[in-house]
Design a protein around this motif. Structure first.
Motif, short mmCIF file in Angstrom:
data_model
loop_
_atom_site.label_atom_id
_atom_site.label_comp_id
_atom_site.label_asym_id
_atom_site.label_seq_id
_atom_site.Cartn_x
_atom_site.Cartn_y
_atom_site.Cartn_z
N ILE A 51 -11.87 76.37 -9.99
CA ILE A 51 -12.74 77.48 -10.40
C ILE A 51 -12.45 78.68 -9.52
O ILE A 51 -12.40 78.58 -8.29
CB ILE A 51 -14.23 77.08 -10.25
N TRP A 52 -12.24 79.83 -10.17
CA TRP A 52 -12.07 81.09 -9.47
C TRP A 52 -13.23 81.99 -9.88
O TRP A 52 -13.64 82.00 -11.04
CB TRP A 52 -10.76 81.75 -9.89
N THR A 53 -13.78 82.73 -8.90
CA THR A 53 -14.88 83.63 -9.20
C THR A 53 -14.61 85.02 -8.64
O THR A 53 -13.92 85.18 -7.63
CB THR A 53 -16.22 83.12 -8.62
N LYS A 54 -15.17 86.02 -9.31
CA LYS A 54 -15.01 87.41 -8.88
C LYS A 54 -15.99 87.75 -7.76
O LYS A 54 -15.72 88.61 -6.93
CB LYS A 54 -15.22 88.36 -10.06
N GLU A 55 -17.12 87.11 -7.76
CA GLU A 55 -18.17 87.33 -6.75
C GLU A 55 -18.31 86.07 -5.91
O GLU A 55 -17.80 85.01 -6.26
CB GLU A 55 -19.51 87.63 -7.45
N GLU A 56 -19.05 86.18 -4.82
CA GLU A 56 -19.36 85.02 -3.99
C GLU A 56 -19.90 83.93 -4.92
O GLU A 56 -20.84 84.17 -5.69
CB GLU A 56 -20.40 85.39 -2.94
N PRO A 57 -19.29 82.73 -4.93
CA PRO A 57 -19.70 81.71 -5.91
C PRO A 57 -21.12 81.20 -5.70
O PRO A 57 -21.55 80.96 -4.58
CB PRO A 57 -18.69 80.58 -5.70
N ASN A 58 -21.81 81.05 -6.81
CA ASN A 58 -23.14 80.45 -6.82
C ASN A 58 -22.93 78.98 -7.23
O ASN A 58 -22.87 78.66 -8.41
CB ASN A 58 -24.04 81.18 -7.80
N GLU A 59 -22.81 78.12 -6.23
CA GLU A 59 -22.50 76.71 -6.50
C GLU A 59 -23.57 76.04 -7.35
O GLU A 59 -23.26 75.20 -8.19
CB GLU A 59 -22.30 75.96 -5.18
N GLU A 60 -24.81 76.42 -7.16
CA GLU A 60 -25.89 75.82 -7.94
C GLU A 60 -25.75 76.18 -9.42
O GLU A 60 -25.92 75.33 -10.29
CB GLU A 60 -27.25 76.30 -7.41
N ALA A 61 -25.40 77.44 -9.72
CA ALA A 61 -25.22 77.85 -11.12
C ALA A 61 -24.04 77.12 -11.75
O ALA A 61 -24.10 76.71 -12.91
CB ALA A 61 -25.03 79.36 -11.20
N LEU A 62 -22.96 76.97 -10.99
CA LEU A 62 -21.79 76.25 -11.49
C LEU A 62 -22.14 74.79 -11.78
O LEU A 62 -21.78 74.24 -12.83
CB LEU A 62 -20.64 76.33 -10.49
N GLU A 63 -22.83 74.17 -10.84
CA GLU A 63 -23.23 72.77 -11.02
C GLU A 63 -24.18 72.61 -12.20
O GLU A 63 -24.06 71.67 -12.99
CB GLU A 63 -23.87 72.24 -9.74
N ASN A 64 -25.12 73.54 -12.34
CA ASN A 64 -26.08 73.47 -13.46
C ASN A 64 -25.38 73.60 -14.80
O ASN A 64 -25.74 72.92 -15.76
CB ASN A 64 -27.15 74.55 -13.33
N ALA A 65 -24.36 74.46 -14.88
CA ALA A 65 -23.63 74.65 -16.14
C ALA A 65 -22.99 73.33 -16.58
O ALA A 65 -22.98 72.99 -17.76
CB ALA A 65 -22.57 75.73 -15.98
#
Length: 120
Positions: A92-106
């Motif tokens: 996973i690559w992100t443009k902003e500081e990654p929100n791990e909780e949002a990624l995990e929730n998805a």
């Protein structure tokens, strides 16, 4: 009379089991024979994504599973993901500081379990 009812019920259950098995055999464990289409992201330039993570995912068993995870992650704003079914991982690559909780929730919302997230 009771034996006939039991036999009819057993035959009905066997027919349902055979149909379900055939559906899974042709469409993977998700049972979708036509396959899900991958979401294509507009910005594929990795230099625009300064943050990288590796996510280990439990529960992916077929190409349809991997596509579902791919779509869930790539539908998030500022995220580009590549899913590897054999390794049960997503890069996973992100443009902003990654929100791990949002990624995990998805990933969790579509029925898979994130076992580990590693910042690279």
């Amino acid at each position: 009379m009771t034996d006939a009812i039991i036999i009819i019920l057993l035959v009905f259950i066997i027919i349902l089991a055979v149909k379900s098995t055939a559906k899974r055999a042709t469409g993977g464990c998700c049972g979708t024979g036509d396959g899900e289409k991958k979401i294509k992201i507009a910005d594929k330039d990795k230099s625009h994504y300064p943050y990288k993570l590796n996510m280990e995912i439990e529960g992916m068993r077929c190409g349809n599973c991997a596509t579902r995870v791919h779509n869930a992650l790539n539908s998030l704003d500022g995220v580009m993901a590549k899913v590897n079914l054999e390794k049960h991982q997503a890069e996973i690559w992100t443009k902003e500081e990654p929100n791990e909780e949002a990624l995990e929730n998805a990933v969790s919302l579509i029925g898979y379990r994130v076992t580990r997230i590693i910042r690279v």
